[in-house]
Design a protein around this motif. Structure first.
Motif, PDB file in Angstrom:
ATOM      1  N   GLU A 135      41.831  -2.341 -12.819  1.00  0.00           N
ATOM      2  CA  GLU A 135      43.287  -2.515 -12.554  1.00  0.00           C
ATOM      3  C   GLU A 135      43.946  -3.041 -14.050  1.00  0.00           C
ATOM      4  N   ILE A 136      45.328  -2.071 -14.041  1.00  0.00           N
ATOM      5  CA  ILE A 136      45.738  -4.291 -15.567  1.00  0.00           C
ATOM      6  C   ILE A 136      47.418  -3.238 -15.409  1.00  0.00           C
ATOM      7  N   ASP A 137      47.587  -4.516 -15.220  1.00  0.00           N
ATOM      8  CA  ASP A 137      48.656  -5.349 -14.016  1.00  0.00           C
ATOM      9  C   ASP A 137      49.597  -4.533 -15.278  1.00  0.00           C
ATOM     10  N   ILE A 138      49.543  -4.566 -16.100  1.00  0.00           N
ATOM     11  CA  ILE A 138      51.236  -3.852 -17.140  1.00  0.00           C
ATOM     12  C   ILE A 138      50.991  -3.099 -18.204  1.00  0.00           C
ATOM     13  N   ILE A 139      50.998  -1.935 -18.407  1.00  0.00           N
ATOM     14  CA  ILE A 139      50.962  -1.662 -19.443  1.00  0.00           C
ATOM     15  C   ILE A 139      52.811  -1.488 -20.117  1.00  0.00           C
ATOM     16  N   ALA A 140      52.373  -1.642 -21.516  1.00  0.00           N
ATOM     17  CA  ALA A 140      53.756  -1.756 -22.402  1.00  0.00           C
ATOM     18  C   ALA A 140      53.788  -1.580 -23.248  1.00  0.00           C
ATOM     19  N   GLN A 141      54.918  -0.688 -24.237  1.00  0.00           N
ATOM     20  CA  GLN A 141      54.804  -0.307 -25.360  1.00  0.00           C
ATOM     21  C   GLN A 141      56.236  -1.911 -26.179  1.00  0.00           C
ATOM     22  N   ASN A 199      51.104  -1.514 -12.277  1.00  0.00           N
ATOM     23  CA  ASN A 199      49.612  -1.270 -11.274  1.00  0.00           C
ATOM     24  C   ASN A 199      48.446   0.164 -11.505  1.00  0.00           C
ATOM     25  N   PHE A 200      48.089   0.072 -13.336  1.00  0.00           N
ATOM     26  CA  PHE A 200      47.016   1.249 -13.126  1.00  0.00           C
ATOM     27  C   PHE A 200      45.951   0.652 -13.059  1.00  0.00           C
ATOM     28  N   ARG A 201      45.703   1.759 -12.095  1.00  0.00           N
ATOM     29  CA  ARG A 201      44.012   2.192 -11.500  1.00  0.00           C
ATOM     30  C   ARG A 201      43.526   3.536 -11.407  1.00  0.00           C
ATOM     31  N   CYS A 202      42.189   2.957 -12.454  1.00  0.00           N
ATOM     32  CA  CYS A 202      40.818   4.035 -11.836  1.00  0.00           C
ATOM     33  C   CYS A 202      39.241   3.508 -11.177  1.00  0.00           C
ATOM     34  N   ARG A 203      38.439   4.147 -10.887  1.00  0.00           N
ATOM     35  CA  ARG A 203      37.395   3.973 -10.590  1.00  0.00           C
ATOM     36  C   ARG A 203      37.238   2.607 -11.870  1.00  0.00           C
ATOM     37  N   PHE A 204      37.491   1.940 -12.805  1.00  0.00           N
ATOM     38  CA  PHE A 204      37.115   1.468 -13.436  1.00  0.00           C
ATOM     39  C   PHE A 204      37.482   0.047 -13.366  1.00  0.00           C
ATOM     40  N   TYR A 259      39.917   4.362 -20.271  1.00  0.00           N
ATOM     41  CA  TYR A 259      40.027   5.232 -19.726  1.00  0.00           C
ATOM     42  C   TYR A 259      41.825   6.016 -20.160  1.00  0.00           C
ATOM     43  N   PHE A 260      42.894   4.715 -19.640  1.00  0.00           N
ATOM     44  CA  PHE A 260      43.922   5.504 -19.788  1.00  0.00           C
ATOM     45  C   PHE A 260      44.542   6.100 -21.082  1.00  0.00           C
ATOM     46  N   LEU A 261      44.470   5.611 -22.151  1.00  0.00           N
ATOM     47  CA  LEU A 261      44.806   5.787 -23.460  1.00  0.00           C
ATOM     48  C   LEU A 261      43.220   6.933 -23.735  1.00  0.00           C
ATOM     49  N   TYR A 262      42.409   7.502 -23.443  1.00  0.00           N
ATOM     50  CA  TYR A 262      41.731   8.911 -23.504  1.00  0.00           C
ATOM     51  C   TYR A 262      42.708   9.712 -22.512  1.00  0.00           C
ATOM     52  N   ILE A 263      43.105   9.912 -21.457  1.00  0.00           N
ATOM     53  CA  ILE A 263      44.023  10.646 -20.977  1.00  0.00           C
ATOM     54  C   ILE A 263      45.193  10.441 -20.931  1.00  0.00           C
ATOM     55  N   ASN A 264      45.890   9.950 -21.846  1.00  0.00           N
ATOM     56  CA  ASN A 264      47.369  10.275 -22.048  1.00  0.00           C
ATOM     57  C   ASN A 264      46.680  10.172 -23.696  1.00  0.00           C
ATOM     58  N   ARG A 265      46.164  10.903 -23.872  1.00  0.00           N
ATOM     59  CA  ARG A 265      45.761  11.513 -25.444  1.00  0.00           C
ATOM     60  C   ARG A 265      46.214   9.793 -26.502  1.00  0.00           C
ATOM     61  N   LEU A 266      46.647   8.776 -26.972  1.00  0.00           N
ATOM     62  CA  LEU A 266      47.077   7.831 -27.838  1.00  0.00           C
ATOM     63  C   LEU A 266      45.602   7.274 -28.427  1.00  0.00           C
ATOM     64  N   GLU A 267      44.802   8.335 -28.612  1.00  0.00           N
ATOM     65  CA  GLU A 267      43.086   7.259 -29.742  1.00  0.00           C
ATOM     66  C   GLU A 267      43.443   6.696 -30.502  1.00  0.00           C
ATOM     67  N   GLU A 268      44.739   7.734 -30.924  1.00  0.00           N
ATOM     68  CA  GLU A 268      45.166   6.534 -32.953  1.00  0.00           C
ATOM     69  C   GLU A 268      46.228   5.960 -32.549  1.00  0.00           C
ATOM     70  N   ILE A 269      47.102   5.148 -31.306  1.00  0.00           N
ATOM     71  CA  ILE A 269      47.968   4.216 -31.573  1.00  0.00           C
ATOM     72  C   ILE A 269      46.971   2.523 -31.439  1.00  0.00           C
ATOM     73  N   GLY A 270      48.185   1.939 -32.244  1.00  0.00           N
ATOM     74  CA  GLY A 270      47.111   0.162 -31.992  1.00  0.00           C
ATOM     75  C   GLY A 270      47.578  -0.126 -30.330  1.00  0.00           C
ATOM     76  N   VAL A 271      46.408  -1.441 -30.283  1.00  0.00           N
ATOM     77  CA  VAL A 271      45.862  -1.657 -28.744  1.00  0.00           C
ATOM     78  C   VAL A 271      46.087  -3.335 -29.168  1.00  0.00           C
ATOM     79  N   GLU A 272      46.640  -3.929 -28.157  1.00  0.00           N
ATOM     80  CA  GLU A 272      46.910  -5.230 -27.922  1.00  0.00           C
ATOM     81  C   GLU A 272      46.085  -5.565 -26.694  1.00  0.00           C
ATOM     82  N   PHE A 273      45.754  -6.776 -25.918  1.00  0.00           N
ATOM     83  CA  PHE A 273      45.310  -6.732 -24.822  1.00  0.00           C
ATOM     84  C   PHE A 273      45.870  -8.274 -24.814  1.00  0.00           C
TER      85      PHE A 273
END
Length: 117
Positions: free
Chosen positions: A36-42, A29-34, A80-94
């Motif tokens: 919400e994302i239910d689950i963020i996992a790696q 339940n990550f929330r920001c002004r843009f 936004y989550f990737l930016y604030i956590n400095r994770l711009e270089e990691i692979g992403v899936e939706f």
């Protein structure tokens, strides 16, 4: 069961499903002004942004309720989550997880790469 309780139960089931399949849960339940994302996992050097849809009846597939506008909000929230956590270089899936609950049984449908930029 009301919609909020149903959604919370579906998210718990989805979280357990992901953990049982080797995903490390980073945030729920990550929330920001843009939005919400239910689950963020790696898993395997990928960050998975997971939208969970829970239904008690399979009248319409749950994933069909993720419209284009919702996709845009998820994408911006993920950026936004990737930016604030400095994770711009990691692979992403939706991804999306559909949870269909009937009585005390449930069916899980895991869908990868369902959201486009």
């Amino acid at each position: 069961m009301n919609n909020k309780a149903l959604g919370t139960l579906g998210e718990r089931i989805a979280k357990i499903y992901l953990q049982m399949n080797g995903y490390q849960i980073i945030k729920c339940n990550f929330r920001c002004r843009f939005g919400e994302i239910d689950i963020i996992a790696q898993k395997n050097n990928y960050i998975h942004f997971v939208e969970v849809k829970t239904r008690t009846k399979n009248i319409v597939e749950a994933r069909e309720s993720i419209g284009r506008e919702k996709e845009k909000h998820i994408w911006k929230t993920a950026e936004y989550f990737l930016y604030i956590n400095r994770l711009e270089e990691i692979g992403v899936e939706f991804d999306a997880i559909e949870v269909y609950i009937e009585k005390e049984q449930w069916i899980i449908n895991y869908i990868t790469q369902n959201i486009e930029k």
